[in-house]
Design an enzyme around this catalytic site. Structure first.
Site, PDB file in Angstrom:
ATOM      1  N   ASP A 142       0.614  13.029  24.999  1.00 39.27           N
ATOM      2  CA  ASP A 142       0.747  13.809  23.778  1.00 39.27           C
ATOM      3  C   ASP A 142       1.902  14.789  24.036  1.00 39.27           C
ATOM      4  O   ASP A 142       2.303  14.982  25.187  1.00 39.27           O
ATOM      5  CB  ASP A 142      -0.581  14.553  23.553  1.00 39.27           C
ATOM      6  CG  ASP A 142      -0.512  15.524  22.414  1.00 39.27           C
ATOM      7  OD1 ASP A 142      -0.074  15.132  21.321  1.00 39.27           O
ATOM      8  OD2 ASP A 142      -0.902  16.701  22.613  1.00 39.27           O
ATOM      9  N   LEU A 143       2.450  15.394  23.008  1.00 38.80           N
ATOM     10  CA  LEU A 143       3.586  16.312  23.222  1.00 38.80           C
ATOM     11  C   LEU A 143       3.135  17.774  23.201  1.00 38.80           C
ATOM     12  O   LEU A 143       3.096  18.445  24.234  1.00 38.80           O
ATOM     13  CB  LEU A 143       4.656  16.055  22.150  1.00 38.80           C
ATOM     14  CG  LEU A 143       5.884  16.972  22.222  1.00 38.80           C
ATOM     15  CD1 LEU A 143       6.678  16.757  23.500  1.00 38.80           C
ATOM     16  CD2 LEU A 143       6.793  16.731  21.004  1.00 38.80           C
ATOM     17  N   ASP A 144       2.761  18.228  22.007  1.00 48.13           N
ATOM     18  CA  ASP A 144       2.412  19.639  21.851  1.00 48.13           C
ATOM     19  C   ASP A 144       1.109  19.935  22.593  1.00 48.13           C
ATOM     20  O   ASP A 144       0.072  19.358  22.273  1.00 48.13           O
ATOM     21  CB  ASP A 144       2.276  19.946  20.355  1.00 48.13           C
ATOM     22  CG  ASP A 144       1.774  21.352  20.105  1.00 48.13           C
ATOM     23  OD1 ASP A 144       1.941  22.202  21.001  1.00 48.13           O
ATOM     24  OD2 ASP A 144       1.222  21.602  19.028  1.00 48.13           O
TER      25      ASP A 144
ATOM     26  N   GLU B  16      -4.187  14.336  26.529  1.00 51.33           N
ATOM     27  CA  GLU B  16      -4.263  15.090  25.267  1.00 51.33           C
ATOM     28  C   GLU B  16      -4.747  16.512  25.487  1.00 51.33           C
ATOM     29  O   GLU B  16      -5.407  16.807  26.483  1.00 51.33           O
ATOM     30  CB  GLU B  16      -5.282  14.409  24.336  1.00 51.33           C
ATOM     31  CG  GLU B  16      -4.696  13.569  23.244  1.00 51.33           C
ATOM     32  CD  GLU B  16      -3.977  14.363  22.153  1.00 51.33           C
ATOM     33  OE1 GLU B  16      -4.109  15.595  22.110  1.00 51.33           O
ATOM     34  OE2 GLU B  16      -3.284  13.737  21.337  1.00 51.33           O
ATOM     35  N   ASP B  17      -4.451  17.386  24.522  1.00 48.65           N
ATOM     36  CA  ASP B  17      -4.984  18.751  24.579  1.00 48.65           C
ATOM     37  C   ASP B  17      -5.854  19.051  23.359  1.00 48.65           C
ATOM     38  O   ASP B  17      -6.349  20.166  23.230  1.00 48.65           O
ATOM     39  CB  ASP B  17      -3.839  19.775  24.595  1.00 48.65           C
ATOM     40  CG  ASP B  17      -3.129  19.835  23.260  1.00 48.65           C
ATOM     41  OD1 ASP B  17      -2.745  18.758  22.743  1.00 48.65           O
ATOM     42  OD2 ASP B  17      -3.004  20.940  22.708  1.00 48.65           O
TER      43      ASP B  17
ATOM     44  N   THR C 130       4.277  24.006  21.751  1.00 47.80           N
ATOM     45  CA  THR C 130       4.899  24.352  20.468  1.00 47.80           C
ATOM     46  C   THR C 130       3.868  24.844  19.451  1.00 47.80           C
ATOM     47  O   THR C 130       4.242  25.237  18.348  1.00 47.80           O
ATOM     48  CB  THR C 130       5.673  23.142  19.890  1.00 47.80           C
ATOM     49  OG1 THR C 130       4.882  21.971  20.074  1.00 47.80           O
ATOM     50  CG2 THR C 130       7.012  22.950  20.567  1.00 47.80           C
TER      51      THR C 130
ATOM     52  N   SER D  93       2.716  11.353  19.908  1.00 47.35           N
ATOM     53  CA  SER D  93       2.636  12.666  19.270  1.00 47.35           C
ATOM     54  C   SER D  93       2.620  12.498  17.763  1.00 47.35           C
ATOM     55  O   SER D  93       3.286  11.613  17.229  1.00 47.35           O
ATOM     56  CB  SER D  93       3.860  13.501  19.662  1.00 47.35           C
ATOM     57  OG  SER D  93       3.947  14.647  18.858  1.00 47.35           O
ATOM     58  N   ALA D  94       1.879  13.381  17.098  1.00 48.43           N
ATOM     59  CA  ALA D  94       1.876  13.379  15.632  1.00 48.43           C
ATOM     60  C   ALA D  94       3.169  13.974  15.089  1.00 48.43           C
ATOM     61  O   ALA D  94       3.439  13.908  13.889  1.00 48.43           O
ATOM     62  CB  ALA D  94       0.687  14.201  15.135  1.00 48.43           C
TER      63      ALA D  94
ATOM     64  N   LYS E 287      -3.833  11.018  13.929  1.00 45.99           N
ATOM     65  CA  LYS E 287      -4.997  11.403  14.723  1.00 45.99           C
ATOM     66  C   LYS E 287      -5.988  12.117  13.796  1.00 45.99           C
ATOM     67  O   LYS E 287      -5.543  12.848  12.921  1.00 45.99           O
ATOM     68  CB  LYS E 287      -4.582  12.361  15.847  1.00 45.99           C
ATOM     69  CG  LYS E 287      -3.569  11.780  16.827  1.00 45.99           C
ATOM     70  CD  LYS E 287      -3.053  12.880  17.767  1.00 45.99           C
ATOM     71  CE  LYS E 287      -1.839  12.392  18.538  1.00 45.99           C
ATOM     72  NZ  LYS E 287      -1.251  13.412  19.397  1.00 45.99           N
TER      73      LYS E 287
ATOM     74  N   LYS F   4      -4.366  21.447  15.682  1.00 46.24           N
ATOM     75  CA  LYS F   4      -3.715  20.801  16.831  1.00 46.24           C
ATOM     76  C   LYS F   4      -3.840  19.285  16.748  1.00 46.24           C
ATOM     77  O   LYS F   4      -4.942  18.756  16.618  1.00 46.24           O
ATOM     78  CB  LYS F   4      -4.296  21.329  18.141  1.00 46.24           C
ATOM     79  CG  LYS F   4      -3.841  22.749  18.407  1.00 46.24           C
ATOM     80  CD  LYS F   4      -4.192  23.199  19.803  1.00 46.24           C
ATOM     81  CE  LYS F   4      -3.573  24.580  20.037  1.00 46.24           C
ATOM     82  NZ  LYS F   4      -4.067  25.183  21.262  1.00 46.24           N
TER      83      LYS F   4
HETATM   84  P1  B16 Z   1       5.497  18.021  12.934  1.00 42.27           P
HETATM   85  P2  B16 Z   1       1.019  16.631  18.989  1.00 42.27           P
HETATM   86  C1  B16 Z   1       1.210  17.833  16.622  1.00 42.27           C
HETATM   87  O1  B16 Z   1       1.765  17.535  17.870  1.00 42.27           O
HETATM   88  C2  B16 Z   1       0.862  19.315  16.551  1.00 42.27           C
HETATM   89  O2  B16 Z   1      -0.169  19.621  17.480  1.00 42.27           O
HETATM   90  C3  B16 Z   1       0.374  19.643  15.169  1.00 42.27           C
HETATM   91  O3  B16 Z   1       0.056  21.020  15.077  1.00 42.27           O
HETATM   92  C4  B16 Z   1       1.490  19.289  14.161  1.00 42.27           C
HETATM   93  O4  B16 Z   1       1.065  19.546  12.820  1.00 42.27           O
HETATM   94  C5  B16 Z   1       1.831  17.803  14.310  1.00 42.27           C
HETATM   95  O5  B16 Z   1       2.233  17.555  15.652  1.00 42.27           O
HETATM   96  C6  B16 Z   1       2.960  17.385  13.387  1.00 42.27           C
HETATM   97  O6  B16 Z   1       4.147  17.995  13.802  1.00 42.27           O
HETATM   98  O7  B16 Z   1       5.286  18.958  11.787  1.00 42.27           O
HETATM   99  O8  B16 Z   1       6.526  18.486  13.939  1.00 42.27           O
HETATM  100  O9  B16 Z   1       5.756  16.603  12.467  1.00 42.27           O
HETATM  101  O10 B16 Z   1      -0.025  17.522  19.604  1.00 42.27           O
HETATM  102  O11 B16 Z   1       0.453  15.377  18.334  1.00 42.27           O
HETATM  103  O12 B16 Z   1       2.153  16.331  19.937  1.00 42.27           O
HETATM  104 MG    MG Z   2      -1.337  18.137  21.272  1.00 40.11          MG
END
Ligand code: B16
Ligand code: MG
Length: 214
Positions: free
Chosen positions: A8-10, A170-171, A16, A115-116, A146, A44
């Site tokens: 996962d990224l964030d 994942e977090d 972030t 990552s989302a 997700k 998240k």
């Molecule tokens: P964006 P992850 C997710 O990242 C974030 O945790 C979530 O808060 C955010 O809304 C989502 O990415 C979409 O991000 O607006 O940059 O497309 O944890 O899946 O890496």
């Molecule tokens: Mg995450």
């Protein structure tokens, strides 16, 4: 034997979430909605437009806006979010992650990203990790975000492996639920999963081996 790791990224590679929180908070306060850090936890891993819908539901304002208006609002939030990422660089990689990625590369273990975030390729470039990730799954290319498993399945497909060959990290609860629903073995950073770690610092080849033998 584990042949691939899906990150996962964030919250795993970089933090972030704090910038998402600032940008969502500023947008929400314009609509008279006050967010709390506790509520932010629920966002998240949740895709952008779904996050906005959760915020509007939280503020009892979901009925006020059309789909088109919601997309405009999400765009405004994203522009502010990107400005907040301006100074993001190597120093923002979470502890132990770069070393862990290098060790995986030495062992020819493939690396996928689930990552989302639609901003993921840009963020990885800023962190100097772009070339080290073998495949970044595109959240626009999958049907469900997700907690559906789609993005993890797509990241695994992209590194030419099967679910049984990989583990995911994942977090967020939404991400662990996504992995569980496709039977992917999971490591949780500060969140319950097949194996729970308190920090990214604890990630190592030995930790992966533990999960492999479980
Ligand atoms: P964006 P992850 C997710 O990242 C974030 O945790 C979530 O808060 C955010 O809304 C989502 O990415 C979409 O991000 O607006 O940059 O497309 O944890 O899946 O890496
Ligand atoms: Mg995450």
């Amino acid at each position: 034997m584990i042949k691939g790791v899906i990150f996962d990224l964030d919250g795993v590679i970089t933090d972030t979430a704090k910038f998402h929180y600032i940008a969502w908070n500023n947008l929400a306060s314009k609509m008279g909605i006050e967010l709390t850090e506790e509520f932010n936890e629920k966002l998240k891993g949740i895709p952008r437009i779904e996050s906005l819908k959760l915020i509007l539901e939280y503020g009892n304002a979901i009925h006020i806006y059309s789909e088109e208006e919601m997309h405009e609002m999400a765009d405004i939030k994203n522009e502010e979010y990107k400005k907040l990422l301006k100074n993001l660089d190597k120093k923002d990689i979470l502890p132990g992650i770069e070393d862990f990625i290098n060790k995986l590369k030495e062992k020819n273990i493939k690396i996928g990203l689930a990552s989302a975030s639609k901003n993921a390729p840009m963020i990885l470039e800023k962190l100097g990790l772009g070339k080290k990730i073998d495949y970044i799954a595109d959240p626009d290319a999958v049907k469900n975000g997700k907690p559906a498993p789609d993005i993890f399945i797509e990241a695994t497909r992209g590194i030419n492996l099967n679910i049984d060959d990989v583990i995911g990290i994942e977090d967020a609860d939404a991400g662990v639920e996504a992995m569980r629903s496709c039977n992917m073995r999971s490591i949780g950073i500060n969140v319950d999963a097949d194996l729970r770690l308190e920090s990214t610092r604890e990630l190592s080849l030995d930790i992966i081996a533990i999960l492999d033998n479980k």
